[in-house]
Scaffold this motif. Structure first.
Motif, PDB file in Angstrom:
ATOM      1  N   LEU A  10       4.676   2.917   3.691  1.00 29.54           N
ATOM      2  CA  LEU A  10       5.452   1.825   4.267  1.00 29.54           C
ATOM      3  C   LEU A  10       4.642   0.560   4.242  1.00 29.54           C
ATOM      4  CD1 LEU A  10       7.802   0.597   5.692  1.00 29.54           C
ATOM      5  CD2 LEU A  10       6.815   1.362   7.839  1.00 29.54           C
ATOM      6  N   LEU A  11       3.405   0.702   4.542  1.00 33.34           N
ATOM      7  CA  LEU A  11       2.531  -0.456   4.540  1.00 33.34           C
ATOM      8  C   LEU A  11       2.435  -1.059   3.160  1.00 33.34           C
ATOM      9  CD1 LEU A  11       1.080  -1.970   6.528  1.00 33.34           C
ATOM     10  CD2 LEU A  11      -0.856  -0.486   6.271  1.00 33.34           C
ATOM     11  N   VAL A  12       2.279  -0.205   2.182  1.00 32.69           N
ATOM     12  CA  VAL A  12       2.139  -0.696   0.819  1.00 32.69           C
ATOM     13  C   VAL A  12       3.392  -1.432   0.397  1.00 32.69           C
ATOM     14  CG1 VAL A  12       1.890  -0.003  -1.576  1.00 32.69           C
ATOM     15  CG2 VAL A  12       0.504   1.065   0.188  1.00 32.69           C
ATOM     16  N   LEU A  13       4.546  -0.947   0.814  1.00 33.18           N
ATOM     17  CA  LEU A  13       5.787  -1.642   0.485  1.00 33.18           C
ATOM     18  C   LEU A  13       5.759  -3.048   1.042  1.00 33.18           C
ATOM     19  CD1 LEU A  13       8.499   1.051   1.222  1.00 33.18           C
ATOM     20  CD2 LEU A  13       7.666   0.270  -0.960  1.00 33.18           C
ATOM     21  N   LEU A  14       5.393  -3.158   2.287  1.00 34.85           N
ATOM     22  CA  LEU A  14       5.343  -4.477   2.899  1.00 34.85           C
ATOM     23  C   LEU A  14       4.287  -5.331   2.230  1.00 34.85           C
ATOM     24  CD1 LEU A  14       5.850  -3.557   6.616  1.00 34.85           C
ATOM     25  CD2 LEU A  14       7.417  -4.764   5.117  1.00 34.85           C
ATOM     26  N   LEU A  15       3.211  -4.701   1.833  1.00 36.61           N
ATOM     27  CA  LEU A  15       2.151  -5.430   1.170  1.00 36.61           C
ATOM     28  C   LEU A  15       2.641  -6.022  -0.124  1.00 36.61           C
ATOM     29  CD1 LEU A  15      -0.553  -2.673   1.503  1.00 36.61           C
ATOM     30  CD2 LEU A  15      -0.053  -4.537   3.039  1.00 36.61           C
ATOM     31  N   ARG A 116       8.777  -2.206  -2.016  1.00 35.80           N
ATOM     32  CA  ARG A 116       8.981  -1.308  -3.151  1.00 35.80           C
ATOM     33  C   ARG A 116       8.517   0.112  -2.832  1.00 35.80           C
ATOM     34  NH1 ARG A 116       8.925  -4.079  -8.540  1.00 35.80           N
ATOM     35  NH2 ARG A 116       9.243  -6.275  -8.084  1.00 35.80           N
ATOM     36  N   PRO A 117       9.447   1.037  -2.621  1.00 34.68           N
ATOM     37  CA  PRO A 117       9.068   2.427  -2.342  1.00 34.68           C
ATOM     38  C   PRO A 117       8.218   3.038  -3.447  1.00 34.68           C
ATOM     39  CG  PRO A 117      11.395   2.087  -1.915  1.00 34.68           C
ATOM     40  CD  PRO A 117      10.904   0.845  -2.571  1.00 34.68           C
ATOM     41  N   GLY A 118       8.507   2.704  -4.690  1.00 40.41           N
ATOM     42  CA  GLY A 118       7.742   3.269  -5.794  1.00 40.41           C
ATOM     43  C   GLY A 118       6.278   2.883  -5.742  1.00 40.41           C
ATOM     44  N   SER A 119       5.982   1.642  -5.380  1.00 40.33           N
ATOM     45  CA  SER A 119       4.582   1.204  -5.278  1.00 40.33           C
ATOM     46  C   SER A 119       3.874   1.897  -4.126  1.00 40.33           C
ATOM     47  CB  SER A 119       4.520  -0.315  -5.105  1.00 40.33           C
ATOM     48  OG  SER A 119       4.962  -0.954  -6.279  1.00 40.33           O
ATOM     49  N   MET A 120       4.598   2.102  -3.027  1.00 44.20           N
ATOM     50  CA  MET A 120       4.003   2.815  -1.896  1.00 44.20           C
ATOM     51  C   MET A 120       3.636   4.238  -2.306  1.00 44.20           C
ATOM     52  SD  MET A 120       6.155   1.428   1.419  1.00 44.20           S
ATOM     53  CE  MET A 120       6.461   3.081   1.807  1.00 44.20           C
ATOM     54  N   LEU A 121       4.546   4.902  -2.993  1.00 44.82           N
ATOM     55  CA  LEU A 121       4.286   6.270  -3.431  1.00 44.82           C
ATOM     56  C   LEU A 121       3.113   6.312  -4.414  1.00 44.82           C
ATOM     57  CD1 LEU A 121       4.960   9.250  -3.511  1.00 44.82           C
ATOM     58  CD2 LEU A 121       6.713   8.730  -5.236  1.00 44.82           C
ATOM     59  N   ALA A 122       3.053   5.355  -5.323  1.00 45.47           N
ATOM     60  CA  ALA A 122       1.942   5.306  -6.280  1.00 45.47           C
ATOM     61  C   ALA A 122       0.607   5.190  -5.556  1.00 45.47           C
ATOM     62  CB  ALA A 122       2.129   4.132  -7.242  1.00 45.47           C
ATOM     63  N   ASP A 123       0.535   4.354  -4.525  1.00 44.44           N
ATOM     64  CA  ASP A 123      -0.714   4.207  -3.774  1.00 44.44           C
ATOM     65  C   ASP A 123      -1.102   5.501  -3.079  1.00 44.44           C
ATOM     66  OD1 ASP A 123      -1.068   1.640  -4.635  1.00 44.44           O
ATOM     67  OD2 ASP A 123      -0.691   0.692  -2.716  1.00 44.44           O
ATOM     68  N   ILE A 124      -0.144   6.210  -2.524  1.00 48.15           N
ATOM     69  CA  ILE A 124      -0.445   7.485  -1.856  1.00 48.15           C
ATOM     70  C   ILE A 124      -1.032   8.476  -2.857  1.00 48.15           C
ATOM     71  CG2 ILE A 124       0.592   9.512  -0.766  1.00 48.15           C
ATOM     72  CD1 ILE A 124       2.447   7.639   0.706  1.00 48.15           C
ATOM     73  N   VAL A 125      -0.436   8.554  -4.046  1.00 50.81           N
ATOM     74  CA  VAL A 125      -0.956   9.456  -5.077  1.00 50.81           C
ATOM     75  C   VAL A 125      -2.397   9.077  -5.423  1.00 50.81           C
ATOM     76  CG1 VAL A 125      -0.729  10.112  -7.515  1.00 50.81           C
ATOM     77  CG2 VAL A 125       1.291  10.075  -6.022  1.00 50.81           C
ATOM     78  N   LEU A 126      -2.666   7.792  -5.610  1.00 51.48           N
ATOM     79  CA  LEU A 126      -4.019   7.364  -5.970  1.00 51.48           C
ATOM     80  C   LEU A 126      -5.024   7.622  -4.856  1.00 51.48           C
ATOM     81  CD1 LEU A 126      -3.145   4.019  -7.786  1.00 51.48           C
ATOM     82  CD2 LEU A 126      -3.785   6.204  -8.833  1.00 51.48           C
ATOM     83  N   LEU A 127      -4.570   7.583  -3.624  1.00 51.60           N
ATOM     84  CA  LEU A 127      -5.461   7.852  -2.494  1.00 51.60           C
ATOM     85  C   LEU A 127      -5.833   9.320  -2.380  1.00 51.60           C
ATOM     86  CD1 LEU A 127      -3.756   5.719   0.318  1.00 51.60           C
ATOM     87  CD2 LEU A 127      -5.959   5.238  -0.749  1.00 51.60           C
ATOM     88  N   TYR A 128      -4.873  10.211  -2.610  1.00 52.24           N
ATOM     89  CA  TYR A 128      -5.061  11.600  -2.190  1.00 52.24           C
ATOM     90  C   TYR A 128      -4.995  12.668  -3.278  1.00 52.24           C
ATOM     91  CZ  TYR A 128      -4.430   9.604   2.460  1.00 52.24           C
ATOM     92  OH  TYR A 128      -4.559   8.854   3.598  1.00 52.24           O
ATOM     93  N   TRP A 129      -4.331  12.423  -4.401  1.00 53.86           N
ATOM     94  CA  TRP A 129      -4.180  13.492  -5.389  1.00 53.86           C
ATOM     95  C   TRP A 129      -5.511  13.766  -6.093  1.00 53.86           C
ATOM     96  CZ3 TRP A 129      -0.084  12.944  -2.814  1.00 53.86           C
ATOM     97  CH2 TRP A 129       1.019  13.780  -2.993  1.00 53.86           C
ATOM     98  N   PRO A 130      -5.708  14.961  -6.642  1.00 57.38           N
ATOM     99  CA  PRO A 130      -6.969  15.286  -7.334  1.00 57.38           C
ATOM    100  C   PRO A 130      -7.208  14.378  -8.534  1.00 57.38           C
ATOM    101  CG  PRO A 130      -5.678  17.282  -6.911  1.00 57.38           C
ATOM    102  CD  PRO A 130      -4.791  16.109  -6.585  1.00 57.38           C
ATOM    103  N   ALA A 131      -8.471  14.222  -8.880  1.00 60.73           N
ATOM    104  CA  ALA A 131      -8.873  13.314  -9.949  1.00 60.73           C
ATOM    105  C   ALA A 131      -8.175  13.624 -11.271  1.00 60.73           C
ATOM    106  CB  ALA A 131     -10.391  13.366 -10.129  1.00 60.73           C
TER     107      ALA A 131
END
Length: 197
Positions: A10-15, A116-131
Motif C-alpha cells: 500500500l505504501l509503495v502504491l502511494l509512493l 499502482r497495485p502492480g508496483s506495490m506487488l513488484a516491490d514486495i517480491v524484490l524485498l522478500y522472494w529468493p534471489a
C-alpha cells in the motif's frame, strides 16, 4: 483483540503516486508490476517464495517532507498473496490479492488515482522472494546484488533499489528493514513481526 497490520505494498502504491504525479492510468496499466518507469518485473509465482508467511507490519514512508504511516496484514501461501491495509483512522485502504491467475485490487476512494497495485506487488517480491526467483524476473539489463543483510537492484548500471535488512535475508521476517527506491524517489521503513512457528 485482533492486531492490525501494515504492508509495504500500500505504501509503495502511494509512493508511486506521490513521486511525480503521473496522469491517471487504466486498471490494466495499474496492475503492471513496474519497478521503475518503463521497467517491468516478470512476476514469479507466490509459491516461489518457498514457504508460507503471516506477518504484521508497520510501514513508514518518507518522500521529501512527507511522512505516511500504515498498518496492514500480509499473508502468503503457495496459492496466493493477500495484503490488507489499514490507515491511521482504522479504515481499510486496500485489499490486494495475487494468485497465479493474476492480480486484483480494491482501493478506498480516497487513495490517489495514480496508486499502482502492480508496483506495490513488484516491490514486495524484490524485498522478500529468493534471489534466484528475483534474478529470473528482472527486466533485461537488471541485476541483483545481495549479501546476508542487503540487496541492491541495478538496472543498466544504475541502482534503483537499495534494501538494508535488520535480519538475515531468507530468515523470519521479524525485525526492521529500510529501503530506498531511487526511481520513484521514496524511502520506506518496515517493522515486521512474523507469526507462527
Amino acid at each position: 483483540m485482533m492486531r492490525r497490520v501494515a504492508f509495504p505494498v500500500l505504501l509503495v502504491l502511494l509512493l508511486a503516486g506521490c513521486a511525480t504525479t503521473p496522469p491517471p492510468v487504466s486498471p490494466e496499466e495499474a496492475a503492471r508490476p513496474m519497478i521503475a518507469p518503463k521497467q517491468m518485473l516478470t512476476l514469479p509465482r507466490p509459491a516461489d517464495l518457498g514457504r508460507s508467511v503471516q506477518a504484521v507490519q508497520l510501514i513508514t514512508f518518507r518522500r521529501d517532507d512527507q511522512t505516511l504511516v500504515f498498518e496492514g496484514h500480509l499473508s502468503i501461501t503457495p496459492e496466493r498473496l493477500l495484503l490488507v491495509g489499514i490507515d491511521s483512522l482504522g479504515r481499510r485502504t486496500m485489499t490486494l490479492t495475487w494468485t497465479e491467475t493474476g492480480l486484483t485490487a480494491e482501493a478506498a476512494p480516497w487513495l490517489p488515482p495514480a496508486v499502482r497495485p502492480g508496483s506495490m506487488l513488484a516491490d514486495i517480491v524484490l524485498l522478500y522472494w529468493p534471489a534466484a526467483a528475483i534474478r529470473a524476473s528482472l527486466p533485461p539489463g537488471g541485476e541483483l546484488i545481495e549479501s546476508s543483510n542487503r540487496r541492491q537492484i541495478v538496472l543498466d548500471g544504475n541502482t534503483i533499489l537499495d534494501i538494508r535488512y535488520g535480519f538475515d535475508i531468507g530468515r523470519r521476517w521479524s525485525g526492521r528493514l529500510r529501503y530506498a527506491n531511487f526511481s520513484w524517489g521514496y524511502e520506506i521503513e518496515v517493522q515486521s513481526e512474523e507469526s507462527g512457528p
